[in-house]
Motif scaffolding. Sequence first.
Motif, PDB file in Angstrom:
ATOM      1  N   THR A  24       0.861  -1.192   0.000  1.00  0.00           N
ATOM      2  CA  THR A  24       0.000   0.000   0.000  1.00  0.00           C
ATOM      3  C   THR A  24       0.893   1.235   0.000  1.00  0.00           C
ATOM      4  N   ARG A  25       0.315   2.379  -0.286  1.00  0.00           N
ATOM      5  CA  ARG A  25       1.073   3.635  -0.246  1.00  0.00           C
ATOM      6  C   ARG A  25       1.617   3.887   1.155  1.00  0.00           C
ATOM      7  N   ALA A  26       0.851   3.488   2.161  1.00  0.00           N
ATOM      8  CA  ALA A  26       1.274   3.713   3.551  1.00  0.00           C
ATOM      9  C   ALA A  26       2.535   2.925   3.893  1.00  0.00           C
ATOM     10  N   GLU A  27       2.795   1.838   3.165  1.00  0.00           N
ATOM     11  CA  GLU A  27       3.972   1.012   3.436  1.00  0.00           C
ATOM     12  C   GLU A  27       5.222   1.480   2.694  1.00  0.00           C
ATOM     13  N   GLU A  28       5.083   2.468   1.835  1.00  0.00           N
ATOM     14  CA  GLU A  28       6.254   2.994   1.130  1.00  0.00           C
ATOM     15  C   GLU A  28       7.153   3.726   2.123  1.00  0.00           C
ATOM     16  N   LEU A  29       8.464   3.509   2.019  1.00  0.00           N
ATOM     17  CA  LEU A  29       9.398   3.948   3.049  1.00  0.00           C
ATOM     18  C   LEU A  29      10.139   5.227   2.658  1.00  0.00           C
ATOM     19  N   PRO A  30      10.049   6.286   3.503  1.00  0.00           N
ATOM     20  CA  PRO A  30      10.768   7.537   3.211  1.00  0.00           C
ATOM     21  C   PRO A  30      12.273   7.365   3.408  1.00  0.00           C
ATOM     22  N   ASN A  31      13.041   8.207   2.737  1.00  0.00           N
ATOM     23  CA  ASN A  31      14.503   8.086   2.769  1.00  0.00           C
ATOM     24  C   ASN A  31      15.153   9.439   3.009  1.00  0.00           C
ATOM     25  N   LYS A  32      16.001   9.515   4.017  1.00  0.00           N
ATOM     26  CA  LYS A  32      16.727  10.749   4.299  1.00  0.00           C
ATOM     27  C   LYS A  32      17.788  10.981   3.223  1.00  0.00           C
ATOM     28  N   ASN A  33      17.955  12.240   2.869  1.00  0.00           N
ATOM     29  CA  ASN A  33      19.038  12.664   1.967  1.00  0.00           C
ATOM     30  C   ASN A  33      18.977  12.024   0.577  1.00  0.00           C
ATOM     31  N   LEU A  34      17.797  11.576   0.173  1.00  0.00           N
ATOM     32  CA  LEU A  34      17.624  11.045  -1.178  1.00  0.00           C
ATOM     33  C   LEU A  34      16.847  12.073  -1.997  1.00  0.00           C
ATOM     34  N   TYR A  35      17.295  12.310  -3.231  1.00  0.00           N
ATOM     35  CA  TYR A  35      16.580  13.272  -4.068  1.00  0.00           C
ATOM     36  C   TYR A  35      16.540  12.809  -5.524  1.00  0.00           C
ATOM     37  N   VAL A  36      15.565  13.335  -6.236  1.00  0.00           N
ATOM     38  CA  VAL A  36      15.448  13.130  -7.675  1.00  0.00           C
ATOM     39  C   VAL A  36      15.413  14.503  -8.324  1.00  0.00           C
ATOM     40  N   ALA A  37      16.257  14.697  -9.336  1.00  0.00           N
ATOM     41  CA  ALA A  37      16.341  16.000 -10.002  1.00  0.00           C
ATOM     42  C   ALA A  37      15.969  15.864 -11.474  1.00  0.00           C
ATOM     43  N   PHE A  38      15.046  16.696 -11.907  1.00  0.00           N
ATOM     44  CA  PHE A  38      14.667  16.746 -13.318  1.00  0.00           C
ATOM     45  C   PHE A  38      15.351  17.951 -13.958  1.00  0.00           C
ATOM     46  N   LEU A  39      16.013  17.735 -15.085  1.00  0.00           N
ATOM     47  CA  LEU A  39      16.614  18.854 -15.805  1.00  0.00           C
ATOM     48  C   LEU A  39      15.504  19.663 -16.462  1.00  0.00           C
ATOM     49  N   GLU A  40      15.290  20.881 -15.984  1.00  0.00           N
ATOM     50  CA  GLU A  40      14.248  21.744 -16.531  1.00  0.00           C
ATOM     51  C   GLU A  40      14.714  22.394 -17.841  1.00  0.00           C
ATOM     52  N   TYR A  41      15.911  22.941 -17.819  1.00  0.00           N
ATOM     53  CA  TYR A  41      16.463  23.524 -19.043  1.00  0.00           C
ATOM     54  C   TYR A  41      17.953  23.765 -18.858  1.00  0.00           C
ATOM     55  N   MET A  42      18.647  23.978 -19.966  1.00  0.00           N
ATOM     56  CA  MET A  42      20.041  24.388 -19.945  1.00  0.00           C
ATOM     57  C   MET A  42      20.211  25.509 -20.946  1.00  0.00           C
ATOM     58  N   ASP A  43      21.204  26.384 -20.687  1.00  0.00           N
ATOM     59  CA  ASP A  43      21.350  27.564 -21.529  1.00  0.00           C
ATOM     60  C   ASP A  43      22.816  27.988 -21.584  1.00  0.00           C
ATOM     61  N   ASP A  44      23.212  28.542 -22.711  1.00  0.00           N
ATOM     62  CA  ASP A  44      24.563  29.058 -22.886  1.00  0.00           C
ATOM     63  C   ASP A  44      24.659  30.418 -22.177  1.00  0.00           C
ATOM     64  N   VAL A  45      25.515  30.517 -21.166  1.00  0.00           N
ATOM     65  CA  VAL A  45      25.670  31.758 -20.411  1.00  0.00           C
ATOM     66  C   VAL A  45      27.109  32.266 -20.488  1.00  0.00           C
ATOM     67  N   THR A  46      27.810  31.887 -21.548  1.00  0.00           N
ATOM     68  CA  THR A  46      29.222  32.248 -21.686  1.00  0.00           C
ATOM     69  C   THR A  46      29.447  33.749 -21.555  1.00  0.00           C
ATOM     70  N   ASP A  47      28.642  34.544 -22.263  1.00  0.00           N
ATOM     71  CA  ASP A  47      28.837  36.007 -22.246  1.00  0.00           C
ATOM     72  C   ASP A  47      28.665  36.569 -20.843  1.00  0.00           C
ATOM     73  N   ARG A  48      27.695  36.080 -20.106  1.00  0.00           N
ATOM     74  CA  ARG A  48      27.451  36.592 -18.751  1.00  0.00           C
ATOM     75  C   ARG A  48      28.542  36.138 -17.781  1.00  0.00           C
ATOM     76  N   VAL A  49      28.998  34.894 -17.947  1.00  0.00           N
ATOM     77  CA  VAL A  49      30.044  34.379 -17.054  1.00  0.00           C
ATOM     78  C   VAL A  49      31.353  35.148 -17.245  1.00  0.00           C
ATOM     79  N   LEU A  50      31.647  35.528 -18.487  1.00  0.00           N
ATOM     80  CA  LEU A  50      32.912  36.202 -18.793  1.00  0.00           C
ATOM     81  C   LEU A  50      32.772  37.734 -18.849  1.00  0.00           C
ATOM     82  N   GLU A  51      31.622  38.240 -18.389  1.00  0.00           N
ATOM     83  CA  GLU A  51      31.421  39.694 -18.372  1.00  0.00           C
ATOM     84  C   GLU A  51      32.465  40.354 -17.464  1.00  0.00           C
TER      85      GLU A  51
END
Length: 211
Positions: A46-73
């Motif tokens: 059941t959902r109630a039996e699903e076990l939580p986990n400390k310090n575990l994460y899932v990350a979805f890549l939302e977007y990536m972008d070229d920021v060369t000009d801003r980094v080297l400003e």
Amino acid sequence: FNGGCTGEIISDEGLLITNHHCGYSQIQSHSSVEHDYLKDGFWAMTRAEELPNKNLYVAFLEYMDDVTDRVLEGYDPKMTEEQREELVKKNSAVIRKEAESKGKGLKAKVAPLYYGNQYFIWVYKVFTDVRLVGAPPSSIGKFGGDTDNWMWPRHTGDFSMFRIYAGKDNEPASYSPENVPYKPKKSFKINASGIKEGDFTLVYGFPGRTN
């Protein structure tokens, strides 16, 4: 999945599948002499039996972008390498903070490509309420050990299953019994009819190196 693995969403209720060795430490953390989930496997009925986990994460890549000009400003070719690094570090921090302020659970990193000739920002949405749903016994999930990892033919049930939980707004939230299963933008369908000779297969891994 937790910074070092990939995973796939296989339902519209946040069910995630990853490798057995990727979930190994979480399976181990819930194991005891009385309940040896590494040896015997684990399945939440059941959902109630699903076990939580400390310090575990899932990350979805939302977007990536070229920021060369801003980094080297502000860069001047007369700068020393140390001065250039300090400038990159300072500008990157501003860019990262700006990106992370635009939504819940956003984490960003600015990293060099082509040995610092180009810079990209990666912006992720990070979920931290991730619960263990199921895992086969290690005799199945880790059959053959690491020696057989990435070897074929291979006869391993190399998987573990988790579920991502979110707040009522479907956004990242700290663990709470009030959280609900995450509704992903997309999820993979399970092909219950199996595979046949000549079927298309794509193996995709997120790059661990940028050079």
